[in-house]
Design a protein around this motif. Structure first.
Motif, PDB file in Angstrom:
ATOM      1  N   GLY A  23       0.837  -1.198   0.000  1.00 17.89           N
ATOM      2  CA  GLY A  23       0.000   0.000   0.000  1.00 17.89           C
ATOM      3  C   GLY A  23       0.873   1.249   0.000  1.00 17.89           C
ATOM      4  O   GLY A  23       0.382   2.365  -0.009  1.00 17.89           O
ATOM      5  N   HIS A  28       1.651   5.650  -4.550  1.00 14.40           N
ATOM      6  CA  HIS A  28       0.944   6.267  -3.413  1.00 14.40           C
ATOM      7  C   HIS A  28       1.539   7.649  -3.150  1.00 14.40           C
ATOM      8  O   HIS A  28       0.831   8.649  -3.065  1.00 14.40           O
ATOM      9  CB  HIS A  28       1.025   5.400  -2.154  1.00 14.40           C
ATOM     10  N   ASP A  58       6.503   9.319   3.698  1.00 16.81           N
ATOM     11  CA  ASP A  58       6.543   7.920   4.155  1.00 16.81           C
ATOM     12  C   ASP A  58       7.960   7.345   4.128  1.00 16.81           C
ATOM     13  O   ASP A  58       8.136   6.151   4.376  1.00 16.81           O
ATOM     14  CB  ASP A  58       5.629   7.046   3.280  1.00 16.81           C
ATOM     15  N   ALA A 134      -6.605  -0.761   1.031  1.00 11.63           N
ATOM     16  CA  ALA A 134      -6.900  -1.498   2.263  1.00 11.63           C
ATOM     17  C   ALA A 134      -6.883  -3.004   1.991  1.00 11.63           C
ATOM     18  O   ALA A 134      -6.305  -3.777   2.759  1.00 11.63           O
ATOM     19  CB  ALA A 134      -8.247  -1.067   2.833  1.00 11.63           C
ATOM     20  N   LEU A 176     -10.860   4.430   8.096  1.00  9.87           N
ATOM     21  CA  LEU A 176     -11.194   5.099   6.840  1.00  9.87           C
ATOM     22  C   LEU A 176     -12.433   5.986   6.914  1.00  9.87           C
ATOM     23  O   LEU A 176     -12.416   7.119   6.426  1.00  9.87           O
ATOM     24  CB  LEU A 176     -11.326   4.064   5.706  1.00  9.87           C
TER      25      LEU A 176
HETATM   26  P1  ADP Z   1      -0.403   6.139   5.158  1.00 10.20           P
HETATM   27  O1  ADP Z   1       0.163   6.030   3.798  1.00 10.20           O
HETATM   28  O2  ADP Z   1      -1.617   6.980   5.192  1.00 10.20           O
HETATM   29  O3  ADP Z   1       0.610   6.463   6.215  1.00 10.20           O
HETATM   30  P2  ADP Z   1      -0.663   3.570   6.459  1.00 10.20           P
HETATM   31  O4  ADP Z   1       0.787   3.322   6.528  1.00 10.20           O
HETATM   32  O5  ADP Z   1      -1.393   3.691   7.741  1.00 10.20           O
HETATM   33  O6  ADP Z   1      -1.049   4.772   5.514  1.00 10.20           O
HETATM   34  O7  ADP Z   1      -1.310   2.429   5.610  1.00 10.20           O
HETATM   35  C1  ADP Z   1      -1.055   2.239   4.232  1.00 10.20           C
HETATM   36  C2  ADP Z   1      -2.338   1.800   3.532  1.00 10.20           C
HETATM   37  O8  ADP Z   1      -2.757   0.562   4.083  1.00 10.20           O
HETATM   38  C3  ADP Z   1      -3.512   2.773   3.751  1.00 10.20           C
HETATM   39  O9  ADP Z   1      -4.312   2.826   2.602  1.00 10.20           O
HETATM   40  C4  ADP Z   1      -4.257   2.177   4.914  1.00 10.20           C
HETATM   41  O10 ADP Z   1      -5.634   2.495   4.941  1.00 10.20           O
HETATM   42  C5  ADP Z   1      -4.027   0.704   4.695  1.00 10.20           C
HETATM   43  N1  ADP Z   1      -4.022  -0.003   5.969  1.00 10.20           N
HETATM   44  C6  ADP Z   1      -3.314   0.292   7.083  1.00 10.20           C
HETATM   45  N2  ADP Z   1      -3.617  -0.551   8.091  1.00 10.20           N
HETATM   46  C7  ADP Z   1      -4.547  -1.387   7.584  1.00 10.20           C
HETATM   47  C8  ADP Z   1      -5.297  -2.493   8.101  1.00 10.20           C
HETATM   48  N3  ADP Z   1      -5.140  -2.893   9.344  1.00 10.20           N
HETATM   49  N4  ADP Z   1      -6.172  -3.123   7.284  1.00 10.20           N
HETATM   50  C9  ADP Z   1      -6.350  -2.721   6.011  1.00 10.20           C
HETATM   51  N5  ADP Z   1      -5.689  -1.688   5.455  1.00 10.20           N
HETATM   52  C10 ADP Z   1      -4.799  -1.046   6.219  1.00 10.20           C
END
Ligand code: ADP
Ligand code: NI
Length: 214
Positions: A23, A28, A58, A134, A176
Motif C-alpha cells: 500500500g 501512493h 513515508d 486497504a 477510513l
Molecule cells: P499512510 O500512507 O496513510 O501512512 P498507512 O501506513 O497507515 O497509511 O497504511 C497504508 C495503507 O494501508 C492505507 O491505505 C491504509 O488504509 C491501509 N491499511 C493500514 N492498516 C490497515 C489495516 N489494518 N487493514 C487494512 N488496510 C490497512
C-alpha cells in the motif's frame, strides 16, 4: 533549482518504494504529491515545502522502518544532500512527524503546509483507491476480509492502532470512515466528502452480499 530537487525526490521515492506491495508503492507517494499540490494552490501554502514533505512523508514511516522513524534520517539526509536550507528542512521534518494517522492521538499539523500534506495522504486512504489499498494491505498481512464475530474497536489510540490485528472491513470502521471528518483544508473536505460517500456505499453493498441479501 526547485525543479531539480523535485526530480531527485521523485527518483528517490521510486527507488525507496520500488519493492513495496503493502500500500506504500511509489504511486501512493506520487498521488499524495499531486493532491497536496492541488490543496496547496487552493490554500496559498508554500509550494516547495509541501512538495518535499509530500514526497518524503513515508520515507521513514514507522511501520516500514521503525529504526529511522524517530530521527527521520532518510528525509533529513535527502534534504541535506539536495541543499535545502536547514530552517526549511526542519519545517519539512516537522510536517512529516505530524501527518501520521494515530487514531485518537492524531494531531492537526501546526502549519498550513502540513495540513495540505496530511489531507492529501488521508484522501489517498479513502475512495476507490483507498478501498483498493486497504484490501492490498490486508492480503499482504494475511488478514481475513471480514468476520462479523469480530467487532471494530471504537476510539482507537496510537498504541492500539499500531499493534491491533483485525479484519480488513473493520479497518474501514476503525480508520477510513473517520477520515472525511478529520480533514482541515477546504478542498480536502470537499474531496473527502465524495470519497467517504463512496466508501459507505461500498460497505453497504459488501455487507448485503455477505448476508446473502443480494
Ligand atoms: P499512510 O500512507 O496513510 O501512512 P498507512 O501506513 O497507515 O497509511 O497504511 C497504508 C495503507 O494501508 C492505507 O491505505 C491504509 O488504509 C491501509 N491499511 C493500514 N492498516 C490497515 C489495516 N489494518 N487493514 C487494512 N488496510 C490497512
Ligand atoms: Ni502515506
Amino acid at each position: 533549482m526547485n525543479q531539480q530537487i523535485l526530480e531527485n525526490g521523485i527518483r528517490y521515492v521510486q527507488m525507496l518504494f520500488a519493492e513495496d506491495h503493502s500500500g506504500h508503492d511509489p504511486e501512493h507517494t506520487f498521488r499524495v504529491l499531486r493532491l497536496a499540490e492541488r490543496l496547496a494552490r487552493q490554500e496559498g501554502a508554500e509550494l516547495l515545502t509541501v512538495q518535499l514533505a509530500a514526497l518524503l512523508h513515508d520515507a521513514d514511516d514507522r511501520k516500514l522502518s521503525p529504526e529511522t522513524w524517530e530521527g527521520k534520517e532518510r528525509a533529513r539526509l535527502f534534504l541535506r544532500q539536495n541543499g535545502v536550507p536547514e530552517e526549511q528542512s526542519e519545517r519539512i521534518i516537522n510536517i512529516i512527524r505530524e501527518v501520521s494517522f494515530l487514531g485518537t492521538d492524531s494531531v492537526v499539523p501546526s502549519s498550513i503546509e502540513g495540513r495540505c500534506v496530511q489531507d492529501a495522504d488521508r484522501l489517498d486512504a479513502i475512495g476507490a483507491i483507498g478501498a483498493a489499498r486497504a484490501f492490498t494491505f490486508g492480503g499482504r498481512h494475511g488478514r481475513v476480509l471480514h468476520d462479523p464475530k469480530i467487532p471494530p474497536v471504537q476510539n482507537i489510540d496510537a498504541e492500539t492502532y499500531c499493534s491491533h490485528v483485525s479484519t480488513t472491513i473493520n479497518h474501514f470502521y476503525e480508520k477510513l470512515l473517520l477520515l472525511p471528518g478529520m480533514m482541515t483544508t477546504e478542498e480536502g473536505k470537499r474531496l473527502a466528502a465524495c470519497r467517504g460517500k463512496f466508501l459507505e456505499e461500498f460497505l453497504q453493498e459488501f455487507l448485503l452480499e455477505w448476508e446473502g441479501k443480494r
